[in-house]
Write a protein that holds these residues in place. Structure first.
Motif, PDB file in Angstrom:
ATOM      1  N   VAL A  88       0.897  -1.177  -0.029  1.00 28.92           N
ATOM      2  CA  VAL A  88       0.152   0.016  -0.069  1.00 28.92           C
ATOM      3  C   VAL A  88       0.775   1.120   0.219  1.00 28.92           C
ATOM      4  CG1 VAL A  88      -1.650   1.209   1.135  1.00 28.92           C
ATOM      5  CG2 VAL A  88      -1.850  -1.280   1.338  1.00 28.92           C
ATOM      6  N   ALA A  89       0.779   1.950  -1.002  1.00 28.29           N
ATOM      7  CA  ALA A  89       1.498   3.143  -1.069  1.00 28.29           C
ATOM      8  C   ALA A  89       0.719   4.602  -1.134  1.00 28.29           C
ATOM      9  CB  ALA A  89       2.459   3.273  -2.324  1.00 28.29           C
ATOM     10  N   ALA A  96      -6.098  11.756   6.499  1.00 33.09           N
ATOM     11  CA  ALA A  96      -6.668  10.558   5.804  1.00 33.09           C
ATOM     12  C   ALA A  96      -6.268  11.022   4.261  1.00 33.09           C
ATOM     13  CB  ALA A  96      -8.182  10.124   5.994  1.00 33.09           C
ATOM     14  N   VAL A  97      -5.518  10.119   3.719  1.00 30.30           N
ATOM     15  CA  VAL A  97      -5.067  10.298   2.217  1.00 30.30           C
ATOM     16  C   VAL A  97      -5.577   8.977   1.544  1.00 30.30           C
ATOM     17  CG1 VAL A  97      -3.402  11.858   2.847  1.00 30.30           C
ATOM     18  CG2 VAL A  97      -2.919   9.589   2.200  1.00 30.30           C
ATOM     19  N   PRO A  98      -5.674   9.066   0.198  1.00 29.19           N
ATOM     20  CA  PRO A  98      -5.992   7.949  -0.587  1.00 29.19           C
ATOM     21  C   PRO A  98      -4.759   7.184  -0.805  1.00 29.19           C
ATOM     22  CG  PRO A  98      -6.011   9.557  -2.045  1.00 29.19           C
ATOM     23  CD  PRO A  98      -5.825  10.253  -0.669  1.00 29.19           C
ATOM     24  N   ALA A  99      -4.853   6.009  -1.248  1.00 27.25           N
ATOM     25  CA  ALA A  99      -3.484   5.008  -1.208  1.00 27.25           C
ATOM     26  C   ALA A  99      -3.679   4.071  -2.556  1.00 27.25           C
ATOM     27  CB  ALA A  99      -3.069   4.463  -0.093  1.00 27.25           C
ATOM     28  N   ARG A 100      -2.551   3.868  -3.179  1.00 29.45           N
ATOM     29  CA  ARG A 100      -2.566   2.822  -4.163  1.00 29.45           C
ATOM     30  C   ARG A 100      -2.338   1.530  -3.555  1.00 29.45           C
ATOM     31  NH1 ARG A 100      -2.350   5.074  -9.565  1.00 29.45           N
ATOM     32  NH2 ARG A 100      -2.045   7.226  -9.424  1.00 29.45           N
ATOM     33  N   VAL A 101      -3.547   0.437  -3.943  1.00 33.08           N
ATOM     34  CA  VAL A 101      -3.100  -0.740  -3.503  1.00 33.08           C
ATOM     35  C   VAL A 101      -2.702  -1.878  -4.407  1.00 33.08           C
ATOM     36  CG1 VAL A 101      -4.530  -2.803  -2.292  1.00 33.08           C
ATOM     37  CG2 VAL A 101      -5.068  -0.287  -1.625  1.00 33.08           C
ATOM     38  N   PHE A 102      -1.355  -2.235  -4.356  1.00 36.39           N
ATOM     39  CA  PHE A 102      -0.762  -3.207  -4.994  1.00 36.39           C
ATOM     40  C   PHE A 102      -0.635  -4.576  -4.583  1.00 36.39           C
ATOM     41  CE2 PHE A 102       1.190   0.784  -6.146  1.00 36.39           C
ATOM     42  CZ  PHE A 102       1.431   0.773  -7.320  1.00 36.39           C
ATOM     43  N   ALA A 103      -0.729  -5.654  -5.402  1.00 37.59           N
ATOM     44  CA  ALA A 103      -0.968  -6.990  -4.778  1.00 37.59           C
ATOM     45  C   ALA A 103      -0.048  -7.951  -5.482  1.00 37.59           C
ATOM     46  CB  ALA A 103      -2.276  -7.440  -4.557  1.00 37.59           C
TER      47      ALA A 103
END
Length: 381
Positions: free
Chosen positions: A139-140, A172-179
């Protein structure tokens, strides 16, 4: 799984990864202070006044979680062990779904040298081959281009941008979810994934009387004495639940559910009718995480005979109030199979928004299933 038999060190090229030791505390504190401005921009714990005592407290927490197999944190060192380069680990380990989060940081003076990417690849191998995980997320925060680049170079796939996923600088900020999934499991072609809507309007939320109750239902903790009635309801609901889930069917499975409910990061609520006390269904808040995540996963099921009456919608509203009011969380995430129209309609009616799609996300009845990722924020409508 126990920590017995797990490797104490991991070597990857010119790097040595090993658990933290007491003797690492002074140089750990130096590295953190050095990186307070750079790493601290994205993580809440690096401080300019970080001390060795703070490091020792962190090491003790790491050791406790390692023994419990809920996190495996490592220091990143040069191959001879003399230079501390940063830290990384697999945390938020979910034994039931064999998933984890991968995090990493590199001290300021050694950034941009490929250390994080090499470390991430080594820990992905450790997670899949040694811990036998089925899924690892990275999560970035939006704007953290360096961390996102590491995730991509390590082989992770961007699955969604999650709103309010992290707390950065108290906001609170959005985040990119990689998997990542094991190579043999990564078989879903990109063109088969459903398109993600750019916007999705949630219906207005209905109001209820107070936390834990609504006009017709009340939420209470699951008790050992519920076993007989619970199992009878679950068995009678097998046709209703298939193929979406499998509620506990045996006394052993019910005791396992009770054991999970006793953990501090898991709240299981039995939904009951206010007037008769009869069980309507179950709502779970699992993987409750504080700090930078302040989030939890939401799951639920209704018992046969109580479906399509709006009872679970009332219960879900109460559970959301409990999560955001009592627990002070800022994000709930529900993972739903694309074909489960009733469940999708339920979360949409409760203010959840579709954020993304994860192929082969959860194993149900021995098979991996794709899931949509729906989320609700504390400051949502």
């Amino acid at each position: 799984m126990t920590t017995r038999g797990l490797p104490r060190t991991i070597r990857s090229g010119g790097l040595l990864l090993r658990p933290w030791r007491h003797s690492d505390a002074p140089r750990f504190a130096v590295a953190v202070r050095e990186s307070a401005a750079s790493v601290g921009r994205w993580m809440p714990w690096p401080r300019a006044d970080y001390t060795p005592d703070m490091a020792l407290a962190w090491f003790a927490d790491c050791a406790t979680k390692r023994r419990a197999d809920t996190a495996h944190e490592f220091g990143i060192f040069s191959s001879d062990g003399r230079e501390l380069l940063g830290g990384a680990g697999l945390n938020r380990i979910d034994a039931q779904h064999r998933s984890a989060n991968l995090g990493y940081w590199v001290r300021h003076t050694r950034e941009g040298q490929g250390i994080a990417t090499q470390t991430a690849r080594a820990l992905l191998t450790f997670g899949f081959d040694t811990l036998q995980l089925a899924r690892i997320e990275i999560v970035a925060a939006e704007g953290n281009a360096a961390s996102a680049a590491v995730a991509r170079k390590a082989g992770a796939t961007l699955e969604c941008i999650a709103r309010n996923r992290l707390i950065v600088g108290g906001r609170a900020v959005p985040a990119r979810v990689f998997a990542c999934v094991p190579a043999a499991a990564a078989t879903t072609p990109a063109h088969s994934l459903p398109a993600m809507p750019t916007t999705l309007r949630a219906r207005p939320m209905a109001t209820s009387r107070c936390d834990g109750t609504s006009a017709r239902v009340v939420l209470r903790a699951l008790q050992p004495g519920d076993a007989r009635a619970f199992l009878a309801d679950a068995r009678a609901s097998r046709a209703l639940h298939q193929p979406w889930l499998r509620a506990p069917q045996t006394p052993e499975q019910f005791r396992a559910l009770l054991a999970r409910a006793a953990q501090p990061d898991h709240h299981t609520h039995l939904v009951c009718l206010r007037d008769s006390g009869a069980a309507v269904g179950v709502i779970n808040l699992s993987n409750i995480v504080r700090g930078a995540f302040a989030s939890a996963y939401l799951s639920y099921y209704v018992f046969a005979g109580h479906e399509r009456r709006g009872l679970m919608r009332e219960a879900l509203h109460a559970a959301v109030r409990h999560a955001f009011g009592t627990l002070k969380l800022h994000r709930l995430e529900a993972n739903i199979q694309p074909g489960n129209a009733a469940s999708r309609a339920l979360v949409r009616a409760c203010g959840f928004t579709l954020e993304g799609f994860s192929p082969r996300y959860l194993k149900i009845a021995g098979r991996w299933h794709d899931h949509e990722r729906w989320a609700r924020l504390a400051d949502g409508p």
